[in-house]
Design an enzyme around this catalytic site. Sequence first.
Site, PDB file in Angstrom:
ATOM      1  N   HIS A  65      -0.883   2.786   9.101  1.00 32.68           N
ATOM      2  CA  HIS A  65      -1.876   1.724   8.951  1.00 32.68           C
ATOM      3  C   HIS A  65      -1.286   0.485   9.600  1.00 32.68           C
ATOM      4  O   HIS A  65      -0.501  -0.241   9.001  1.00 32.68           O
ATOM      5  CB  HIS A  65      -2.188   1.463   7.471  1.00 32.68           C
ATOM      6  CG  HIS A  65      -3.310   0.486   7.267  1.00 32.68           C
ATOM      7  ND1 HIS A  65      -3.592  -0.093   6.048  1.00 32.68           N
ATOM      8  CD2 HIS A  65      -4.233  -0.011   8.137  1.00 32.68           C
ATOM      9  CE1 HIS A  65      -4.623  -0.904   6.175  1.00 32.68           C
ATOM     10  NE2 HIS A  65      -5.026  -0.876   7.425  1.00 32.68           N
ATOM     11  N   GLU A 113       0.839  -1.192   0.000  1.00 36.84           N
ATOM     12  CA  GLU A 113       0.000   0.000   0.000  1.00 36.84           C
ATOM     13  C   GLU A 113       0.879   1.247   0.000  1.00 36.84           C
ATOM     14  O   GLU A 113       2.020   1.222   0.448  1.00 36.84           O
ATOM     15  CB  GLU A 113      -0.870   0.072   1.262  1.00 36.84           C
ATOM     16  CG  GLU A 113      -1.795  -1.085   1.500  1.00 36.84           C
ATOM     17  CD  GLU A 113      -2.503  -0.969   2.848  1.00 36.84           C
ATOM     18  OE1 GLU A 113      -2.298   0.056   3.546  1.00 36.84           O
ATOM     19  OE2 GLU A 113      -3.237  -1.890   3.202  1.00 36.84           O
TER      20      GLU A 113
END
Length: 481
Positions: free
Chosen positions: A151, A99
């Site tokens: 995250h 990501e």
Amino acid sequence: MLGKLALLGSSIVLLTILQSTESTLTIGAFNIRRLGNEKASNAKILRQLVKVLRGFDIAVILEVMNADAIDVVLKALNKYSGPYSLKLSSPSGRSSYKEHVAILYRYVKRQIVCQEKPNFSDNDEFERDPYAVLFHTKDSVVRSFAVVGVHLKPDKALEEMNSLVTVYDDMTTALQTKNILIAGDFNADCSYMNEARFKNSALVKDHRFTFLIDTNVDTTASDNTNCAYDRFVVAGSQLTAAVVPGSARVINLPKALHLTTVESTESALTIGSFNIQRLGNSKSSNATIVNHIVQVLHGFDIAVILEVIDTDAVNVVIQALNRNGGPYSLKLSSASGRTSYKEHVAILYRCQHLCRCGVHLKPAAALQEMNSLVKVYDDMVAALHTPNVLIAGDFNADCTYMTEAQFKNSALVTDHRFTFLIDMNVDTTASVNTNCAYDSELTAAVVQGSARVITIPTALHLTTAEAQAVSDHYPIEVKIH
């Protein structure tokens, strides 16, 4: 002169905030959930994203799958509001699933300038590295402060959250400021972290840090969860004092944008079916093949897996899947077959929205078994108290196993309660020597045109041989409202 900073929280899916005023700077954090080409090319979703993001002066965007997708969002945002600029991290992740963290900022209206900063962790601490940008504002109470997007990995949330203390210490030295806002998806609640572990974590016990979203606040968009995953953590006396009291909050996306819960989460539920062809220890011990399988399954909310030879193999797959984008749960049938050769049917799911029936019909008896599915459906309706049933799997209802005339005259096809979503002329096999529509799905309430075959060589950039090492069948998928 700008007054205090108004910090508005976001959830694991789309959220919006109030427009900032002349006396405030508005900052948001937003896990868009797999922001890739599919979402970026959906005009409706793109419009909703713009409505959300135009309320921020600075926005941390999580789960950005590729640079092209966030560029589409940025261009749409600047078309209707702005001007915004973008800082994008390198792709981060320990597996093939990676990501980006994107940080958008309105650089003219708020007279914001920024500097991208390197990662402040080594690869042993985080699955996905924190990403920092140092901001300078001419008129703000706090002239310089850093925003860090994070995250955290769900099953390592506590360890990674504790490591943020060291990251902060490293940042204060490198950035020459103690005024730092850590924003993003902490996964620090519900099954990933209980209240006692949260309260005893290093980040919570260190009094330099202040959590701005309470643990009793739901930051998820689902009606079935109540978890405070998404957080703001502020440090530095100037930045902490500059926060407008009570401004840190979650915006309910369905209410803010007048959406249904389904529209706010994805607009559709993606369901797949995949005959992996003898999923046993040989395949599950091959890291390359497992990686390819995970890449396919990651796109599904519910998946029927056929030809599972043993339970250990599918457990390896689900563990790999959950390391790279879960959490998924598993339902596994008993081993079934009239000879010594037996198979399981596995159903993986993120959440359960309807009744789904997985089938693998015997090639030589495909017509008889397909006709019997009408009775199976009637029994399921009576037992489960719902007519909403999706039958998915390997029907073997084509080529040498069933002629077109036999198919069209079968009880399942002539019964108008059922709709086949994969056409007879579609090839669901991986071999270049066959063209057979073996795999299919039946249901109602589907998104029109969403039923399709996923051609693995194209989707995963594999050769035909590499794709056939995964399976001799291609996965199929459908989306439902």
